[in-house]
Design a protein around this motif. Sequence first.
Motif, PDB file in Angstrom:
ATOM      1  N   GLU A 127       5.440  -4.794 -10.860  1.00  0.00           N
ATOM      2  CA  GLU A 127       6.003  -3.843  -9.896  1.00  0.00           C
ATOM      3  C   GLU A 127       4.928  -2.896  -9.371  1.00  0.00           C
ATOM      4  O   GLU A 127       4.909  -2.559  -8.179  1.00  0.00           O
ATOM      5  CB  GLU A 127       7.123  -3.037 -10.559  1.00  0.00           C
ATOM      6  CG  GLU A 127       7.807  -2.047  -9.621  1.00  0.00           C
ATOM      7  CD  GLU A 127       8.849  -1.203 -10.342  1.00  0.00           C
ATOM      8  OE1 GLU A 127       9.411  -0.306  -9.703  1.00  0.00           O
ATOM      9  OE2 GLU A 127       9.085  -1.452 -11.545  1.00  0.00           O
ATOM     10  N   ARG A 128       4.018  -2.480 -10.239  1.00  0.00           N
ATOM     11  CA  ARG A 128       2.945  -1.594  -9.800  1.00  0.00           C
ATOM     12  C   ARG A 128       2.027  -2.287  -8.791  1.00  0.00           C
ATOM     13  O   ARG A 128       1.597  -1.681  -7.805  1.00  0.00           O
ATOM     14  CB  ARG A 128       2.140  -1.112 -11.006  1.00  0.00           C
ATOM     15  CG  ARG A 128       2.924  -0.209 -11.954  1.00  0.00           C
ATOM     16  CD  ARG A 128       2.115   0.091 -13.198  1.00  0.00           C
ATOM     17  NE  ARG A 128       0.932   0.880 -12.888  1.00  0.00           N
ATOM     18  CZ  ARG A 128      -0.174   0.878 -13.617  1.00  0.00           C
ATOM     19  NH1 ARG A 128      -0.249   0.098 -14.707  1.00  0.00           N
ATOM     20  NH2 ARG A 128      -1.191   1.636 -13.271  1.00  0.00           N
ATOM     21  N   LEU A 129       1.723  -3.553  -9.023  1.00  0.00           N
ATOM     22  CA  LEU A 129       0.901  -4.301  -8.073  1.00  0.00           C
ATOM     23  C   LEU A 129       1.612  -4.450  -6.733  1.00  0.00           C
ATOM     24  O   LEU A 129       0.997  -4.319  -5.667  1.00  0.00           O
ATOM     25  CB  LEU A 129       0.558  -5.678  -8.634  1.00  0.00           C
ATOM     26  CG  LEU A 129      -0.426  -5.708  -9.814  1.00  0.00           C
ATOM     27  CD1 LEU A 129      -0.460  -7.096 -10.435  1.00  0.00           C
ATOM     28  CD2 LEU A 129      -1.831  -5.299  -9.366  1.00  0.00           C
ATOM     29  N   LEU A 130       2.896  -4.714  -6.769  1.00  0.00           N
ATOM     30  CA  LEU A 130       3.654  -4.908  -5.536  1.00  0.00           C
ATOM     31  C   LEU A 130       3.738  -3.628  -4.708  1.00  0.00           C
ATOM     32  O   LEU A 130       3.844  -3.678  -3.479  1.00  0.00           O
ATOM     33  CB  LEU A 130       5.063  -5.397  -5.860  1.00  0.00           C
ATOM     34  CG  LEU A 130       5.185  -6.810  -6.421  1.00  0.00           C
ATOM     35  CD1 LEU A 130       6.624  -7.105  -6.807  1.00  0.00           C
ATOM     36  CD2 LEU A 130       4.685  -7.836  -5.413  1.00  0.00           C
ATOM     37  N   ALA A 131       3.697  -2.482  -5.363  1.00  0.00           N
ATOM     38  CA  ALA A 131       3.827  -1.204  -4.658  1.00  0.00           C
ATOM     39  C   ALA A 131       2.497  -0.635  -4.204  1.00  0.00           C
ATOM     40  O   ALA A 131       2.470   0.343  -3.459  1.00  0.00           O
ATOM     41  CB  ALA A 131       4.532  -0.188  -5.564  1.00  0.00           C
ATOM     42  N   ALA A 132       1.377  -1.222  -4.625  1.00  0.00           N
ATOM     43  CA  ALA A 132       0.070  -0.656  -4.324  1.00  0.00           C
ATOM     44  C   ALA A 132      -0.311  -0.893  -2.866  1.00  0.00           C
ATOM     45  O   ALA A 132      -0.008  -1.924  -2.278  1.00  0.00           O
ATOM     46  CB  ALA A 132      -0.992  -1.252  -5.241  1.00  0.00           C
ATOM     47  N   ASP A 133      -1.016   0.076  -2.287  1.00  0.00           N
ATOM     48  CA  ASP A 133      -1.579  -0.063  -0.945  1.00  0.00           C
ATOM     49  C   ASP A 133      -2.987  -0.636  -0.994  1.00  0.00           C
ATOM     50  O   ASP A 133      -3.441  -1.242  -0.019  1.00  0.00           O
ATOM     51  CB  ASP A 133      -1.623   1.302  -0.254  1.00  0.00           C
ATOM     52  CG  ASP A 133      -0.245   1.912  -0.112  1.00  0.00           C
ATOM     53  OD1 ASP A 133       0.642   1.256   0.457  1.00  0.00           O
ATOM     54  OD2 ASP A 133      -0.050   3.056  -0.578  1.00  0.00           O
ATOM     55  N   ALA A 191       1.846 -11.491  -7.499  1.00  0.00           N
ATOM     56  CA  ALA A 191       2.069 -10.170  -6.907  1.00  0.00           C
ATOM     57  C   ALA A 191       0.886  -9.755  -6.028  1.00  0.00           C
ATOM     58  O   ALA A 191       1.074  -9.101  -4.995  1.00  0.00           O
ATOM     59  CB  ALA A 191       2.304  -9.135  -8.005  1.00  0.00           C
ATOM     60  N   LEU A 192      -0.336 -10.117  -6.407  1.00  0.00           N
ATOM     61  CA  LEU A 192      -1.484  -9.836  -5.561  1.00  0.00           C
ATOM     62  C   LEU A 192      -1.336 -10.517  -4.203  1.00  0.00           C
ATOM     63  O   LEU A 192      -1.632  -9.924  -3.155  1.00  0.00           O
ATOM     64  CB  LEU A 192      -2.767 -10.306  -6.249  1.00  0.00           C
ATOM     65  CG  LEU A 192      -3.286  -9.454  -7.404  1.00  0.00           C
ATOM     66  CD1 LEU A 192      -4.401 -10.184  -8.142  1.00  0.00           C
ATOM     67  CD2 LEU A 192      -3.799  -8.113  -6.899  1.00  0.00           C
ATOM     68  N   HIS A 193      -0.862 -11.758  -4.216  1.00  0.00           N
ATOM     69  CA  HIS A 193      -0.656 -12.473  -2.955  1.00  0.00           C
ATOM     70  C   HIS A 193       0.431 -11.810  -2.121  1.00  0.00           C
ATOM     71  O   HIS A 193       0.277 -11.643  -0.900  1.00  0.00           O
ATOM     72  CB  HIS A 193      -0.257 -13.928  -3.251  1.00  0.00           C
ATOM     73  CG  HIS A 193      -1.421 -14.839  -3.402  1.00  0.00           C
ATOM     74  ND1 HIS A 193      -1.794 -15.746  -2.443  1.00  0.00           N
ATOM     75  CD2 HIS A 193      -2.324 -14.971  -4.403  1.00  0.00           C
ATOM     76  CE1 HIS A 193      -2.858 -16.403  -2.843  1.00  0.00           C
ATOM     77  NE2 HIS A 193      -3.199 -15.957  -4.043  1.00  0.00           N
ATOM     78  N   ARG A 194       1.502 -11.413  -2.750  1.00  0.00           N
ATOM     79  CA  ARG A 194       2.602 -10.807  -1.990  1.00  0.00           C
ATOM     80  C   ARG A 194       2.192  -9.450  -1.435  1.00  0.00           C
ATOM     81  O   ARG A 194       2.539  -9.100  -0.292  1.00  0.00           O
ATOM     82  CB  ARG A 194       3.829 -10.696  -2.884  1.00  0.00           C
ATOM     83  CG  ARG A 194       4.433 -12.061  -3.222  1.00  0.00           C
ATOM     84  CD  ARG A 194       5.340 -12.008  -4.435  1.00  0.00           C
ATOM     85  NE  ARG A 194       6.549 -11.246  -4.188  1.00  0.00           N
ATOM     86  CZ  ARG A 194       7.413 -10.905  -5.141  1.00  0.00           C
ATOM     87  NH1 ARG A 194       7.174 -11.252  -6.404  1.00  0.00           N
ATOM     88  NH2 ARG A 194       8.497 -10.241  -4.845  1.00  0.00           N
ATOM     89  N   ALA A 195       1.419  -8.687  -2.209  1.00  0.00           N
ATOM     90  CA  ALA A 195       0.949  -7.395  -1.718  1.00  0.00           C
ATOM     91  C   ALA A 195       0.047  -7.581  -0.504  1.00  0.00           C
ATOM     92  O   ALA A 195       0.145  -6.841   0.485  1.00  0.00           O
ATOM     93  CB  ALA A 195       0.203  -6.652  -2.825  1.00  0.00           C
ATOM     94  N   HIS A 200      -0.320 -10.485   1.567  1.00  0.00           N
ATOM     95  CA  HIS A 200       0.250 -11.228   2.684  1.00  0.00           C
ATOM     96  C   HIS A 200       1.459 -10.531   3.312  1.00  0.00           C
ATOM     97  O   HIS A 200       1.632 -10.572   4.534  1.00  0.00           O
ATOM     98  CB  HIS A 200       0.670 -12.632   2.233  1.00  0.00           C
ATOM     99  CG  HIS A 200      -0.477 -13.565   1.993  1.00  0.00           C
ATOM    100  ND1 HIS A 200      -1.187 -14.157   3.010  1.00  0.00           N
ATOM    101  CD2 HIS A 200      -1.044 -14.003   0.839  1.00  0.00           C
ATOM    102  CE1 HIS A 200      -2.130 -14.924   2.505  1.00  0.00           C
ATOM    103  NE2 HIS A 200      -2.074 -14.853   1.189  1.00  0.00           N
ATOM    104  N   LEU A 201       2.309  -9.915   2.500  1.00  0.00           N
ATOM    105  CA  LEU A 201       3.563  -9.376   3.008  1.00  0.00           C
ATOM    106  C   LEU A 201       3.506  -7.873   3.285  1.00  0.00           C
ATOM    107  O   LEU A 201       4.196  -7.391   4.185  1.00  0.00           O
ATOM    108  CB  LEU A 201       4.701  -9.676   2.039  1.00  0.00           C
ATOM    109  CG  LEU A 201       4.997 -11.165   1.806  1.00  0.00           C
ATOM    110  CD1 LEU A 201       6.161 -11.327   0.854  1.00  0.00           C
ATOM    111  CD2 LEU A 201       5.266 -11.887   3.119  1.00  0.00           C
ATOM    112  N   ARG A 202       2.715  -7.136   2.507  1.00  0.00           N
ATOM    113  CA  ARG A 202       2.653  -5.689   2.697  1.00  0.00           C
ATOM    114  C   ARG A 202       1.385  -5.238   3.399  1.00  0.00           C
ATOM    115  O   ARG A 202       1.245  -4.077   3.751  1.00  0.00           O
ATOM    116  CB  ARG A 202       2.776  -4.960   1.361  1.00  0.00           C
ATOM    117  CG  ARG A 202       4.115  -5.185   0.649  1.00  0.00           C
ATOM    118  CD  ARG A 202       4.318  -4.207  -0.504  1.00  0.00           C
ATOM    119  NE  ARG A 202       4.377  -2.836  -0.033  1.00  0.00           N
ATOM    120  CZ  ARG A 202       3.450  -1.911  -0.266  1.00  0.00           C
ATOM    121  NH1 ARG A 202       2.365  -2.218  -0.942  1.00  0.00           N
ATOM    122  NH2 ARG A 202       3.589  -0.685   0.180  1.00  0.00           N
ATOM    123  N   GLY A 203       0.424  -6.152   3.594  1.00  0.00           N
ATOM    124  CA  GLY A 203      -0.813  -5.758   4.241  1.00  0.00           C
ATOM    125  C   GLY A 203      -1.704  -4.895   3.381  1.00  0.00           C
ATOM    126  O   GLY A 203      -2.483  -4.089   3.898  1.00  0.00           O
TER     127      GLY A 203
END
Length: 316
Positions: free
Chosen positions: A113-119, A143-147, A149-152
């Motif tokens: 969750e922390r990785l997904l929320a990181a900028d 999660a690194l990929h989702r951060a 690719h999906l969150r920029g």
Amino acid sequence: MPSRRDSLRALAGLLALPAAGWAAPPAPATRRSGHLIAVGGAEDRERDRLILRRFVELSGGPRARLLVLTAASADPEGSWAGYQRVFAELGAQHVEPIDFRSADEAHDPAAVERLLAADGIYISGGDQRRLMAALWETPAARALHRAFHLRGACIGGTSAGAAALSRQMLAIGEPALRPYRDAVSLDIGLGLLAYAIIDQHFNERHRLGRLLSAVALRPDLLGVGIDEDTALVIERGRAIEVLGNGAVTLLDGRQMRSNVRDTDPEDPLQLLDVRLHLLPAGSRFELTDTDTDTPQPPPALRRTLELLVRPGPIRG
């Protein structure tokens, strides 16, 4: 039934939620484009700190949520202490360490969750094999990929952290004076940079021979050599720039002819028609033809850069 586009938008919205303990910064006016920052090691932490300053900027500025991933380091506490001081001095207000010593830890839902929320996520140096032993095929790696690719999110890596950004990773390599087939051993990396192989400390450790050896084994991939205190910044699908005090060497072997499959393992290789591009610090090329102030690359370099910035598949 919702369309695939609607589903992706909904997922991106969920990923944008803040992790526990982090206050949500103001929503950006436009969605950020994902950036990769591959650093050749020994980045300046005492003077201008240009590379780390740029990482903070591309992550969203002082209020960005930053993580320092120390899984490659044999001394994660010491690695974190060094970056904690620098990022604080650069004005970053929300910086935390994150570490994985095993694949079991990389399955922890709270860490994911922390990785997904990181900028922004900055991967320290150390040993890329140690990093991948902890992350390979884990929720944290996805999660690194989702951060990205999906969150920029901005994903940076220095030394071993840079080597691990690519899909085919230089795992073991000798400082070969000339290329030969067994000079390097490749392994699987994070895959955020899908079409290249990264080597670091490039000119300082005389690594042209071993990067040529890697390109001989995988001529479909670009060889990227990055000097110390130098960073290759890749804006996904759009542009590249080189920061710091050295240069980035690009090897394009897609038109190459070689005897790599026919020679003995330790015999010198014949490599014909390898393209080499040397980009010193200060170089910037825009590939979308929207920035009239940025010079257009010549055709051969454009073909190389188009492969370098091409987004790879998301492993999520």
